[in-house]
Design a protein around this motif. Sequence first.
Motif, PDB file in Angstrom:
ATOM      1  N   LEU A 142      37.124  41.094  43.207  1.00 59.99           N
ATOM      2  CA  LEU A 142      36.660  42.465  43.438  1.00 59.99           C
ATOM      3  C   LEU A 142      37.074  42.943  44.828  1.00 59.99           C
ATOM      4  CD1 LEU A 142      34.948  44.944  42.646  1.00 59.99           C
ATOM      5  CD2 LEU A 142      32.928  43.725  43.504  1.00 59.99           C
ATOM      6  N   GLN A 158      24.862  34.595  32.619  1.00 62.64           N
ATOM      7  CA  GLN A 158      26.243  34.426  33.118  1.00 62.64           C
ATOM      8  C   GLN A 158      27.018  35.736  33.002  1.00 62.64           C
ATOM      9  OE1 GLN A 158      28.147  31.728  34.255  1.00 62.64           O
ATOM     10  NE2 GLN A 158      30.178  32.677  34.034  1.00 62.64           N
ATOM     11  N   ALA A 213      39.844  39.570  34.696  1.00 63.40           N
ATOM     12  CA  ALA A 213      38.599  40.171  35.188  1.00 63.40           C
ATOM     13  C   ALA A 213      38.553  41.671  34.944  1.00 63.40           C
ATOM     14  CB  ALA A 213      38.441  39.881  36.682  1.00 63.40           C
ATOM     15  N   ALA A 240      29.332  40.736  39.871  1.00 64.77           N
ATOM     16  CA  ALA A 240      30.381  40.246  40.778  1.00 64.77           C
ATOM     17  C   ALA A 240      31.668  41.044  40.640  1.00 64.77           C
ATOM     18  CB  ALA A 240      30.647  38.759  40.511  1.00 64.77           C
ATOM     19  N   LYS A 241      31.875  41.652  39.455  1.00 59.82           N
ATOM     20  CA  LYS A 241      33.068  42.480  39.247  1.00 59.82           C
ATOM     21  C   LYS A 241      32.857  43.916  39.709  1.00 59.82           C
ATOM     22  CE  LYS A 241      34.027  41.351  34.720  1.00 59.82           C
ATOM     23  NZ  LYS A 241      34.902  41.368  33.524  1.00 59.82           N
ATOM     24  N   ASN A 281      34.472  35.752  29.546  1.00 55.69           N
ATOM     25  CA  ASN A 281      33.102  35.790  30.039  1.00 55.69           C
ATOM     26  C   ASN A 281      32.713  34.507  30.753  1.00 55.69           C
ATOM     27  OD1 ASN A 281      32.958  34.065  27.924  1.00 55.69           O
ATOM     28  ND2 ASN A 281      31.376  35.184  26.796  1.00 55.69           N
ATOM     29  N   THR A 282      33.689  33.628  31.010  1.00 57.68           N
ATOM     30  CA  THR A 282      33.332  32.414  31.710  1.00 57.68           C
ATOM     31  C   THR A 282      34.011  32.318  33.072  1.00 57.68           C
ATOM     32  OG1 THR A 282      35.066  31.211  30.554  1.00 57.68           O
ATOM     33  CG2 THR A 282      32.863  31.103  29.611  1.00 57.68           C
ATOM     34  N   GLN A 283      34.584  33.414  33.563  1.00 54.34           N
ATOM     35  CA  GLN A 283      35.110  33.371  34.925  1.00 54.34           C
ATOM     36  C   GLN A 283      33.950  33.196  35.898  1.00 54.34           C
ATOM     37  OE1 GLN A 283      37.749  36.982  34.579  1.00 54.34           O
ATOM     38  NE2 GLN A 283      39.037  35.829  35.992  1.00 54.34           N
ATOM     39  N   ASP A 284      34.165  32.364  36.888  1.00 54.75           N
ATOM     40  CA  ASP A 284      33.133  32.062  37.870  1.00 54.75           C
ATOM     41  C   ASP A 284      32.768  33.326  38.657  1.00 54.75           C
ATOM     42  OD1 ASP A 284      31.582  31.066  39.876  1.00 54.75           O
ATOM     43  OD2 ASP A 284      33.215  30.004  40.901  1.00 54.75           O
ATOM     44  N   PRO A 285      31.472  33.683  38.702  1.00 57.01           N
ATOM     45  CA  PRO A 285      31.082  34.891  39.458  1.00 57.01           C
ATOM     46  C   PRO A 285      31.559  34.873  40.909  1.00 57.01           C
ATOM     47  CG  PRO A 285      29.240  34.149  38.110  1.00 57.01           C
ATOM     48  CD  PRO A 285      30.325  33.108  37.974  1.00 57.01           C
ATOM     49  N   GLN A 309      25.764  38.179  35.642  1.00 56.17           N
ATOM     50  CA  GLN A 309      26.269  37.792  36.970  1.00 56.17           C
ATOM     51  C   GLN A 309      27.732  38.178  37.128  1.00 56.17           C
ATOM     52  OE1 GLN A 309      24.646  36.983  39.469  1.00 56.17           O
ATOM     53  NE2 GLN A 309      22.869  35.715  38.984  1.00 56.17           N
ATOM     54  N   LEU A 356      35.038  36.052  40.764  1.00 59.73           N
ATOM     55  CA  LEU A 356      35.062  37.490  40.437  1.00 59.73           C
ATOM     56  C   LEU A 356      34.731  38.327  41.672  1.00 59.73           C
ATOM     57  CD1 LEU A 356      33.274  37.345  36.967  1.00 59.73           C
ATOM     58  CD2 LEU A 356      35.685  37.895  37.387  1.00 59.73           C
ATOM     59  N   ARG A 357      33.768  37.850  42.438  1.00 61.02           N
ATOM     60  CA  ARG A 357      33.372  38.594  43.652  1.00 61.02           C
ATOM     61  C   ARG A 357      34.550  38.687  44.624  1.00 61.02           C
ATOM     62  NH1 ARG A 357      32.493  41.637  46.796  1.00 61.02           N
ATOM     63  NH2 ARG A 357      30.672  42.107  48.084  1.00 61.02           N
TER      64      ARG A 357
END
Lengths: 136, 158
Positions: free
Chosen positions: B16, A70, B53, A77-78, B5-9, A73, B12-13
Amino acid sequence: MNQGVETVGLYVRDQDEALAFYVDKLGFKAHTDVRNGDYRWLTVQHPDQPSFQLGLFKPGPPMHDAATAQGLQAMVAKGAMPPLVLAVADCRAAYERMRGLGVEFTQEPTDRYGAVDASFRDPSGNGWKMIGKSSH
Amino acid sequence: MTRENTQDPALLRRLLRAKDRMDAASHEDWPVDRLADVSAVSQAHFARSFKQAFGVPPHRYLLTRRIERATALLRDTDLPVTEIAFRTGWQSLGTFGRIFRDITGETPSTVRKRARAAANALELVPGCFLSAAQRPELDIAVLEKRRRIAAGINRSDQ
């Protein structure tokens, strides 16, 4: 045999999506695609660079526990993974071609320091700088 | 999901993407509604999600990019400072000079002189990464930075 770096890998969120991106949009060729249970060793190769493979790896078991996967990932994604540089003959022509294929560019071609560079991301968030020779 | 650390990827995408858009056009206005649109999240959640983020609020991130761009123009061009202020998104020379000083601790003309004196050694690093390396750190608010300077507080002593 040649000595040196043979494979460097990227983390991607989805290997099928990444394979399609690097092959169909960037012009790489699939090199190795081997599965063992959940694990999939997937590499692509640039047609002009037969001694180097770019790995497209998905964080997860058996290499990573769920929390680590996680975290990785999230980093991808960041856009927090290391810089990548793609050399091309003509940056503007490559930009037009790739943009036509739907590549997400984050910077248009710019003349800088005697070269032309542009930036794009792969679907996962990995950031590429694309550099070509200056046209003048 | 509030822990860092639990933000949904997938979220986050998309965040970004908003950061990338500010990077690409830091001279433009980036109100929260515009950024939230890019990220396809509600305005109410955007600023908090972005800070979670990337560690800084979106507006402050934009300031660091503008100062980075201005520093590059001071170093690499002969443009007058006024022109650089307008090109990097400020409405007035006064605001630009004040924020620039607040963030970097120096005036634009001092930075220009010093950058030119120090040129050359960095030529082997691709320009885009070099400029990122010279991005000012802005991990506290500009107003807080001003307050600390006025109070004679050195951050390294905190």
